[in-house]
Structure formats: structure tokens, C-alpha cells
Design an enzyme around this catalytic site. Structure first.
Site, PDB file in Angstrom:
ATOM      1  N   GLU A 120      -5.579   4.465   1.426  1.00  0.00           N
ATOM      2  CA  GLU A 120      -4.597   4.681   0.369  1.00  0.00           C
ATOM      3  C   GLU A 120      -4.038   3.320  -0.015  1.00  0.00           C
ATOM      4  OE1 GLU A 120      -1.495   6.939   2.114  1.00  0.00           O
ATOM      5  OE2 GLU A 120      -2.791   8.601   2.729  1.00  0.00           O
ATOM      6  N   ASP A 165       9.571   5.390   1.583  1.00  0.00           N
ATOM      7  CA  ASP A 165       8.987   4.353   2.437  1.00  0.00           C
ATOM      8  C   ASP A 165      10.020   3.774   3.399  1.00  0.00           C
ATOM      9  OD1 ASP A 165       6.449   4.478   1.256  1.00  0.00           O
ATOM     10  OD2 ASP A 165       7.125   3.244  -0.420  1.00  0.00           O
TER      11      ASP A 165
END
Length: 271
Positions: free
Chosen positions: A53, A64
Site C-alpha cells: 500500500e 495515522d
């Protein structure tokens, strides 16, 4: 060139045929530089990753953790553009022949234009997109263009997703389902592992798609544990941390190649 969702499907099916989980690595584009990021992805594939990815760095990355945010900041400060992300996908795919996805928040795609983004990603040989913040009920336009270009659409499910919602999400997705769970800060690793296992079980009850888990895995033992119940083990921060800690680019590439090798053994050890 059309997109590579079929390559992704075939890759995940091949891992299943070997009675093991797939190893899926995440690395942000443009980190430590655009060229360095491409080399890092190649190194991870050489080490044994089945799928990569490529993160599209975003200024407001709600999902994140701090390690990936640090890498994103470096890439954005250096002026990373979507064209650099597409180049990263293309060179990583051409070098490896393996599936390369983009993981991105919706806002950059919306600004860039859905048709333009999907056409360019397919032309680069991309296998699809992971879209963590795109609600399924607002995804029709994206999926129409993704389907037209042979791209997979990977949605994210979480332990908080109710069964009915899981069924809606998995019916709309393709490629695989990304099961997001947390390790460490939300409780002991043992209980969080159980939570992830339960999420996989509930998700599999709604779909034949592979269910891959992003769980804060950082070593072969943890990879083997998750591989015991998931179709794929997703590792991101551990790779980024190796690059952040490296004294120079060559050391960073060696470190991520080595980590991929360890994790690849881990996902095989669970069989």
C-alpha cells in the site's frame, strides 16, 4: 493499461492456496524522498511482501499514528504531488509485477477529480485504493470509476462497526476488507488480539472477500499470531520506523528488506 484488481485477487488467492496469510506492507510515497520511497517499496517486495500500500501523505491524517505522520510531514514539506504518488505506484509495480494499492483520504481525490485519479492510477498499473474515510453510502461515484478502470475499492471496518453495517461495507468493497484494530494503548495486546480476531470472524460472516488486519504488528511473532486468524497481515509503522531510524538511505533499505523477510517468515509460520 487497465487496473490490476485481478492481480490483487490472484495474489491473495495464491497465499490462501499456500495455507498462509498474505504480507501487506504500507509505505508513504515521497519518504524519505520520492526516489528513496520507490527504492524502499522495491526492497520490501524483495524481502517478501505480497502486496504494498502506497500512502498518499495528507496534512490532516486522522487515522495515522505519530510515526506515519512524521514521514508524511517530510514528504509534504518536500512538495510531494499526486503525480509523484502515481510515479511511485508505476515504478514499484513495473519492478515487482506485484499488486500496488494507494491508501488515501478522500479529500485529495475529490480535489484532483475522481475520473482523472482513477484513470491515472489504472494507467500506472495500480490495483486499487484503500479509502479509510469515504463512507460507503457516499462511494457510488468512486466505485463507478474504479470499476470502469479495473481498480479495487478496499473499505475499512472497525470493532465498533455493527454487523448490519459490516454487511453493507463488505458488499460494496472489492479486493479485500481492511480490518482496523489497535494494539497497545487501548489495552493489553492479548485482549486487543482477541478483539481483532472477533472483528475478523464477524466480517467473514458477511463476505467471501479476504479480511486483512492492520494491528500494529511489528515483528514475526505478532505477524504469526494475526496470520492465525486473518487472510492478510498489514504492517506500516514498523517499516516507516526502520527508515526513520536509519543513519542513511542504504541502511534504511537494508532494514526494511530484513523486516519484510522476518514478517514473511512470520505469516508462513502460522500455517
Amino acid at each position: 493499461m487497465s487496473g490490476n484488481v485481478q492481480l490483487l485477487n490472484d495474489t491473495l488467492a495464491a497465499a490462501k492456496a499456500e495455507q498462509r496469510a498474505a504480507l501487506i506492507a504500507y509505505l508513504p510515497a515521497g519518504f524519505p524522498t520520492v526516489d528513496g520511497g520507490i527504492e524502499a517499496i522495491k526492497a520490501v517486495f524483495e524481502g517478501g511482501a505480497d502486496v504494498v500500500e502506497v500512502g498518499l501523505p495528507h496534512s490532516d491524517p486522522v487515522l495515522d499514528g505519530p510515526v506515519i505522520q512524521t514521514a508524511d510531514d517530510i514528504a509534504l514539506k518536500a512538495g510531494l504531488k499526486i503525480a509523484d504518488v502515481m510515479r511511485t505506484v508505476r515504478e514499484a509495480y513495473e519492478a515487482s509485477g506485484k499488486p500496488v494499492l494507494v491508501m488515501t483520504y478522500w479529500n485529495p481525490i475529490d480535489r484532483y477529480g475522481v475520473e482523472r485519479f482513477t484513470a491515472e492510477l489504472a494507467a500506472a498499473g495500480g490495483a486499487g485504493c484503500i479509502l479509510p474515510d469515504l463512507p460507503v453510502q457516499e462511494s457510488a461515484l468512486w466505485r463507478e470509476h474504479a470499476d470502469k478502470h479495473g481498480l479495487g475499492t478496499v473499505f475499512v471496518v472497525a470493532p465498533s462497526s455493527k454487523d448490519e453495517r459490516l454487511a453493507t461495507i463488505t458488499a460494496a468493497g472489492s479486493g479485500f476488507v481492511y480490518a482496523a484494530s489497535l494494539m497497545g494503548v487501548t489495552g493489553t495486546r492479548e485482549s486487543v488480539g482477541e478483539q481483532a480476531q472477533e472483528l475478523v470472524r464477524r466480517t467473514k460472516a458477511t463476505t467471501d472477500l479476504p479480511v486483512c488486519v492492520g494491528l500494529g504488528v511489528s515483528n514475526a511473532t505478532q505477524a504469526a499470531e494475526v496470520a492465525g486468524f486473518a487472510d492478510g497481515v498489514i504492517v506500516g509503522s514498523a517499516f516507516v520506523q526502520r527508515l526513520l531510524d536509519a543513519p542513511d538511505e542504504a541502511a534504511g533499505l537494508a532494514a526494511v528488506r530484513e523486516l519484510a523477510g522476518d514478517l514473511a517468515k512470520g505469516v508462513r509460520g502460522a500455517a
